[in-house]
Design a protein around this motif. Sequence first.
Motif, PDB file in Angstrom:
ATOM      1  N   ALA A  62       0.808  -1.224   0.000  1.00  0.00           N
ATOM      2  CA  ALA A  62       0.000   0.000   0.000  1.00  0.00           C
ATOM      3  C   ALA A  62       0.840   1.272   0.000  1.00  0.00           C
ATOM      4  CB  ALA A  62      -0.935  -0.001   1.212  1.00  0.00           C
ATOM      5  N   ASN A  63       2.144   1.157   0.288  1.00  0.00           N
ATOM      6  CA  ASN A  63       2.947   2.371   0.490  1.00  0.00           C
ATOM      7  C   ASN A  63       4.303   2.312  -0.206  1.00  0.00           C
ATOM      8  OD1 ASN A  63       1.281   3.916   2.651  1.00  0.00           O
ATOM      9  ND2 ASN A  63       1.431   1.846   3.487  1.00  0.00           N
ATOM     10  N   ARG A 183      -4.815   0.753   3.691  1.00  0.00           N
ATOM     11  CA  ARG A 183      -4.774   1.927   2.818  1.00  0.00           C
ATOM     12  C   ARG A 183      -5.551   3.104   3.414  1.00  0.00           C
ATOM     13  NH1 ARG A 183      -2.875   0.876  -2.341  1.00  0.00           N
ATOM     14  NH2 ARG A 183      -2.503  -1.335  -2.798  1.00  0.00           N
ATOM     15  N   SER A 321      -6.493   0.002  -7.667  1.00  0.00           N
ATOM     16  CA  SER A 321      -5.509   0.839  -6.972  1.00  0.00           C
ATOM     17  C   SER A 321      -4.448   1.354  -7.940  1.00  0.00           C
ATOM     18  CB  SER A 321      -4.856   0.045  -5.842  1.00  0.00           C
ATOM     19  OG  SER A 321      -4.207  -1.114  -6.342  1.00  0.00           O
ATOM     20  N   GLN A 325      -3.360   5.361  -9.291  1.00  0.00           N
ATOM     21  CA  GLN A 325      -1.978   5.841  -9.305  1.00  0.00           C
ATOM     22  C   GLN A 325      -1.608   6.445 -10.651  1.00  0.00           C
ATOM     23  OE1 GLN A 325       0.777   2.819  -8.057  1.00  0.00           O
ATOM     24  NE2 GLN A 325      -0.013   2.730  -5.972  1.00  0.00           N
ATOM     25  N   ASN A 331      -2.522   8.311  -1.986  1.00  0.00           N
ATOM     26  CA  ASN A 331      -3.283   7.539  -0.999  1.00  0.00           C
ATOM     27  C   ASN A 331      -4.216   8.411  -0.164  1.00  0.00           C
ATOM     28  OD1 ASN A 331      -2.183   5.149  -1.817  1.00  0.00           O
ATOM     29  ND2 ASN A 331      -0.769   4.931  -0.102  1.00  0.00           N
ATOM     30  N   THR A 335      -8.731   7.759   0.773  1.00  0.00           N
ATOM     31  CA  THR A 335      -9.163   7.234   2.062  1.00  0.00           C
ATOM     32  C   THR A 335     -10.679   7.050   2.123  1.00  0.00           C
ATOM     33  OG1 THR A 335      -9.161   9.513   2.904  1.00  0.00           O
ATOM     34  CG2 THR A 335      -7.205   8.182   3.337  1.00  0.00           C
TER      35      THR A 335
END
Length: 557
Positions: A62-63, A183, A321, A325, A331, A335
């Motif tokens: 996720a990061n 996320r 996802s 991007q 991110n 949310t």
Amino acid sequence: MSTAPDNGDRGAEGEPPEPVEAPPAAPPPAPPPMLPARAAAYMAASTLLALTQGFGMNLVAANIPQLQGPFGATSAEAVWLMAAYMAPNASLSIALIKIRNQYGLRHFAELGIAVFLVVAALHIFITDLRSAIVLRFFAGIAAAPLSSLGFLYMLEAFPPARKLTVGISLALTNISLAPPLTRFISPTLIDLGGVRALLQLELALAMLAFAAIYLLPLTPIPRAKVIEKRDIVSYIFIAIGFGSGAVVLVTGRIYWWLEARWLGELLVVMIAALTIAAVLELNREKPLIDLRWLASREVLHVGAVLVLFRLMLAEQTAVASNFFQIIGLQNDQLTGLYGIVALATVAGGLSCAAILKPGREPGIHMAALLFIGIGAFLDSHATNLTRPGQMYLSQSMIAVGGSLFMPPAIAAGFTMALRKGPQYILSFIVVFLVTQSLGGLAGSALFGSFITLREKFHSNMLAQSMTLADPLVAARVSQLSAAYGRIITDPAVLKAEGVALLSQQVTREANVLAHNDAFLIIALLAVGAAVALVIHWLYIRIKEAAARPEGQAAVEG
């Protein structure tokens, strides 16, 4: 009350009579139901354990952009954090089943959470990529018991009759909650304390899980010496094979499948290791994994269903996802979407727990496939102006479908394994493990590669129609380059800058079209699976109807 037989009971030659078999021993009484407050505590502990394990697993995925800066890594190098975690984690559950049975459930739980706590604490001190990769490898080992414990704590809270309905539905819901919640909370944590805040949360969850396990012991199970020396040899080869496969699936799309020689070498290692493990297991009286049973029609059917499900769920975990991007969203702008997805996951899990009963599996699966198919079809109409709010409905439908699909399939698989005997549970765990851990990685790798290829196709198609002789194209180039008119005075350089900006827009549009193709493929997979389910259901009904007259004729005869 028994009495001794008199002499009249003896045979003609005075022989003693045949001994009368004692009636079978009564089954042990069922344990009393757990008090509601204690059951709620076990359910909360299950949720905590599942989220602790799931947060650690999804932390990197996720990061990745946020992890590159602190570790001074490229995106390709940061992916190794995920590969290092999954390499041991992909197979360790196989060994843990027997370890738990031989050394006891409480010792297994206490040692497992203690190791995880130590590894989580060490994460606080990492400063470079190499040390982070090493620690992620040990984190993958330490986190493996948590997924099993999350299941066991949820099942502990329910009586036997509801373990494979309500219990398994809620346990799988907890597992499904981890990706969207990771996320959802990651941007806030990074704003507060950077990447170190993520690691501190992982440590805090580990400490809470450590306390929960010591305060809420699981019901002990009888110990038995089940580990053999040949089990260790077989597991070593299985671990090498699964670990190599996990690394290939995580990194293959980044380094590209046919470009990096070491990817092919890892595939050879995987095939060789799993082949050796299969040969060893097929020649054992008490194999670690019953490969012959795994090759039966029923198990292959369950495995195919679970693999197909994991491929379809890549729509949410990988394709959607990645889509956000490539259109430039971060991110912290997503949310809201992931909060909605988490709520939809809970709603789907609770609905499944309420309606799941033996015999309802086809209907629940049909509803799940329709939710996933419709959601993916809605997403296939995305544009570069699509924003998270426009995908709330479609992503919620996919989340509900995912929560509905898994529990009936897993419950059917466990029931099938229990009919064969308790020793087959481990073999079914292998099916579940391969389809979920490696199957999830395969879904991301497959659709990621598909999107890359389709992006090249759409880029070529769009570029062919782009020529400066076209007045619209020339006007667009002039419009894009006008922003640099005060800085760049050379007309040729200014025109080249406009062409470069237009090329970037073409690439972005090609990426959008490629993601739409992936969304549509997933929708078609869901529709195809629904059609196959209807055909299978009709086949069973026709077969049952044909069997009834034959049975009646046999009775009458």
